[in-house]
Motif scaffolding. Structure first.
Motif, mmCIF file in Angstrom:
data_model
loop_
_atom_site.group_PDB
_atom_site.id
_atom_site.type_symbol
_atom_site.label_atom_id
_atom_site.label_comp_id
_atom_site.label_asym_id
_atom_site.label_seq_id
_atom_site.Cartn_x
_atom_site.Cartn_y
_atom_site.Cartn_z
ATOM 1 N N UNK A 24 -11.549 -33.289 -29.184
ATOM 2 C CA UNK A 24 -11.089 -34.152 -30.414
ATOM 3 C C UNK A 24 -11.963 -35.184 -30.519
ATOM 4 N N UNK A 25 -12.692 -35.754 -29.756
ATOM 5 C CA UNK A 25 -13.562 -36.571 -29.817
ATOM 6 C C UNK A 25 -14.863 -35.853 -30.496
ATOM 7 N N UNK A 74 -14.833 -33.299 -32.575
ATOM 8 C CA UNK A 74 -14.307 -33.043 -33.702
ATOM 9 C C UNK A 74 -14.495 -34.531 -34.778
ATOM 10 N N UNK A 75 -14.057 -35.352 -34.090
ATOM 11 C CA UNK A 75 -13.838 -36.681 -35.048
ATOM 12 C C UNK A 75 -15.387 -37.346 -35.297
ATOM 13 N N UNK A 76 -16.367 -37.039 -34.420
ATOM 14 C CA UNK A 76 -17.674 -37.683 -34.330
ATOM 15 C C UNK A 76 -18.396 -36.630 -35.390
ATOM 16 N N UNK A 77 -18.091 -35.219 -35.459
ATOM 17 C CA UNK A 77 -18.732 -34.393 -36.525
ATOM 18 C C UNK A 77 -18.209 -34.081 -37.678
ATOM 19 N N UNK A 78 -16.689 -34.362 -37.636
ATOM 20 C CA UNK A 78 -16.041 -34.184 -38.741
ATOM 21 C C UNK A 78 -15.009 -35.277 -38.900
ATOM 22 N N UNK A 79 -13.719 -34.941 -39.318
ATOM 23 C CA UNK A 79 -13.060 -33.541 -39.045
ATOM 24 C C UNK A 79 -13.292 -32.426 -40.016
ATOM 25 N N UNK A 80 -13.692 -32.822 -41.164
ATOM 26 C CA UNK A 80 -13.634 -31.830 -42.096
ATOM 27 C C UNK A 80 -15.208 -31.928 -42.807
ATOM 28 N N UNK A 132 -7.482 -26.957 -32.968
ATOM 29 C CA UNK A 132 -8.637 -26.434 -32.060
ATOM 30 C C UNK A 132 -8.874 -27.015 -30.702
ATOM 31 N N UNK A 133 -8.848 -28.390 -30.310
ATOM 32 C CA UNK A 133 -8.711 -28.739 -29.038
ATOM 33 C C UNK A 133 -8.052 -28.026 -28.108
#
Lengths: 382, 382
Positions: free
Chosen positions: B30-31, B33-39, B268-269
């Motif tokens: 989750x971290x 995804x938040x760092x790279x994204x989420x979208x 995804x996580x």
């Protein structure tokens, strides 16, 4: 919101950022489940309480009794699942908005092929004038498109591509006058968390939402609000232990409420995460107040875009919510998305109508808007 | 495994404990995804890599190419989703094992009602002698139950109630000789993570699993292995962007591989969490080695139960895997479950056949077994 700390983010309509308290709520939920369970007499009250609490909260947001909600994995499942169990007659017509998401359209096409139904298109994509005029245009379009065989109308509350708001309650009122009383399926992917949905959700037969976009909840959890007649008329299709009124009985009787469209094991911690995100949103104001803020940001972006030569917003007036779509003359949208991404500014392009889409939420800042407009100006001039 | 720290746990067949490294992998995902994204353009390679990596690992476990796997929310969805798109003919017969989970049975009943199919029962619940004799009895039962109209056979790999192992590969071989070549649906809810599944998964047309029981992964993620002919013959029913070969094309063409049964946004996580749990299991030995350990524990429990007057294991010999079901004379199973729970010892009761079920996994300890036997002895004597 760690996602917003290192980028300029305009893709709320794709996926919203997950606030740290919500991730912590998810983790805490998993720890509680492990401590009490995972499969023990001690854990069930916690699981049931977590699900019920979210159901009650979403019932308030959607303006329908909690018994008429079904939890789903995503918004598409909420749109499509109830359709398969409706009492279709060969020749029934599905009237589908021409700006719907391809997933829902493909699902309707498959349904039509298997049940010998007809497909018809409801033109709404070109309704891009002022909100009021657009809503009138949609109702006129509906009037022209209805036939004696219309049995279902499919329309998003907030169009994912043009960003226009559809007059769902008025559409429902018109359908109630039709001899067939066609069912109304509303894709609420872009609406829950961005615009007030209670009136539309109560008017639709199927109003499907997701928690991971404008609600800023975790991915993998959605909810669908169902009308009383839909719950009476539609049989469940994807059936599992959660569908059954009594798992241990041999009758195979289904729940009569929304749970008849729930299937089997879901991820309980996601329910805790979405509850947390909704609580955080509620703390920022009523849905009307939050929409006013979203619109303030989208209007600023819309106006700024209008001042850049060769950039053309799709809508003729500032958007009714947070979706700001636009075209750029002589530029490939995908390339432009990539170039902006290289500068840490994220929006997306859409295929039909071919455009770029930037979303503003209550978390959008003036510097986000400035950064986007400045970068666009430079890239368009280059 | 925090879940095992404060209780004596025998409900692996209900839900497995989540190891701390897997919860950490979920949080880390989750971290990221938040760092790279989420979208964003930056997050997609990570999401795709996480999903692909789990797909490859599960392909090894299931002994089928990754292209023949579809991810689902749970095992029931994996069982039921592919059924709705098969080319049924009115009068086709569904032959369903008499020890299947009520959810799958109810789903087949609904399918039969809507498509004018016939239901027939395949007696296997009484096959409780030695594994070898039971497997022969199942094949004899199949021989007696097949008719010229049999079009689908539904059977679990490991029966969730009696704990008996079904001869899936032999059943598949027999069905291949049938003029109709009936499809074989295998509910693998109790098998993946407890017994080697590759031979059975490769032999079945639909082999549905979940990650949250014997694999000790997070709840909310399952996988189904599909035969090549199933992928050719079955149309998708629950359709979303993940079903479509090209979301942006207007053709609405479906993926030809397992993804035709995937729908829309998942969490995804959870993929990262299940990968972690499978890695931890792999580190404990091959699937044969792990089964040997599971059987060592279940045999010890089975033997101990046999020494308590008025306690009767369902199977005549030590179980083929980790499910140890038994009856207790003159005791209400639900009350007994509750009394054991009050002592921190967790198993469950089942409705049909009415019994108690204790599961042993590789994590089961000698003191767990002692505690269960001692408590049962006391409660039965009381």
């Amino acid at each position: 919101m760690p996602a917003l700390a290192n980028k300029v983010y305009f893709n709320y309509g794709g996926q919203g950022p997950l606030p740290t308290p919500s991730l912590e709520a998810i983790q805490a939920s998993w720890r509680t489940i492990q401590e009490l369970g995972p499969f023990t007499g001690s854990v069930w009250p916690y699981v049931e309480g977590t699900v019920s609490s979210l159901r009650r909260r979403l019932a308030r947001w959607c303006g329908v009794p909690g018994e008429r909600l079904a939890f789903t994995e995503n918004v598409t499942s909420g749109c499509v699942l109830p359709l398969w169990g409706l009492p279709w007659q060969a020749g029934d017509e599905l009237l589908i908005g021409d700006a719907e998401h391809p997933g829902v359209v493909a699902a309707c096409r498959e349904l039509a092929q298997r049940q010998n139904l007809e497909l018809a298109s409801l033109p709404v994509a070109e309704a891009r004038s002022s909100s009021e005029a657009a809503q009138a245009a949609v109702l006129e379009s509906l009037e022209r498109s209805l036939t004696p065989r219309t049995r279902l109308v499919v329309l998003s509350h907030l169009l994912w591509n043009t960003g226009q708001l559809m007059p769902i309650a008025a559409v429902a009122a018109r359908l109630a006058q039709h001899p067939n009383q066609p069912w109304l399926l509303v894709d609420g992917a872009q609406s829950l968390g961005s615009v007030p949905v209670a009136e539309a959700a109560a008017a639709a037969d199927i109003y499907a939402c997701t928690g991971h976009k404008w609600c800023c909840g975790p991915e993998g959890l959605g909810v669908v609000a169902l009308s009383e007649r839909l719950l009476e008329q539609a049989r469940p299709t994807l059936i599992g232990w959660r569908t059954l009124a009594d798992e241990s009985a041999d009758t195979g009787a289904f729940h009569r409420d929304g749970r008849r469209f729930e299937v089997a094991t879901s991820c309980t911690p996601l329910f805790a995460g979405l509850s947390s995100s909704l609580t955080l949103l509620e703390a920022e104001g009523t849905d009307q107040e939050r929409l006013a803020l979203i619109r303030q940001h989208s209007a600023r972006l819309w106006e700024g875009l209008g001042t850049i030569a060769s950039v053309h917003p799709l809508l003729a007036e500032p958007p009714p919510a947070g979706l700001v779509s636009f075209t750029v003359e002589g530029q490939d949208p995908a390339t432009l998305v990539q170039r902006l991404g290289e500068r840490g500014i994220w929006l997306r392009n859409l295929p039909d109508p071919a455009c770029l889409r930037a979303c503003t939420h209550i978390t959008t800042t003036p510097s986000d808007l400035e950064a986007m407009l400045k970068a666009l100006q430079e890239l368009v001039a280059a």
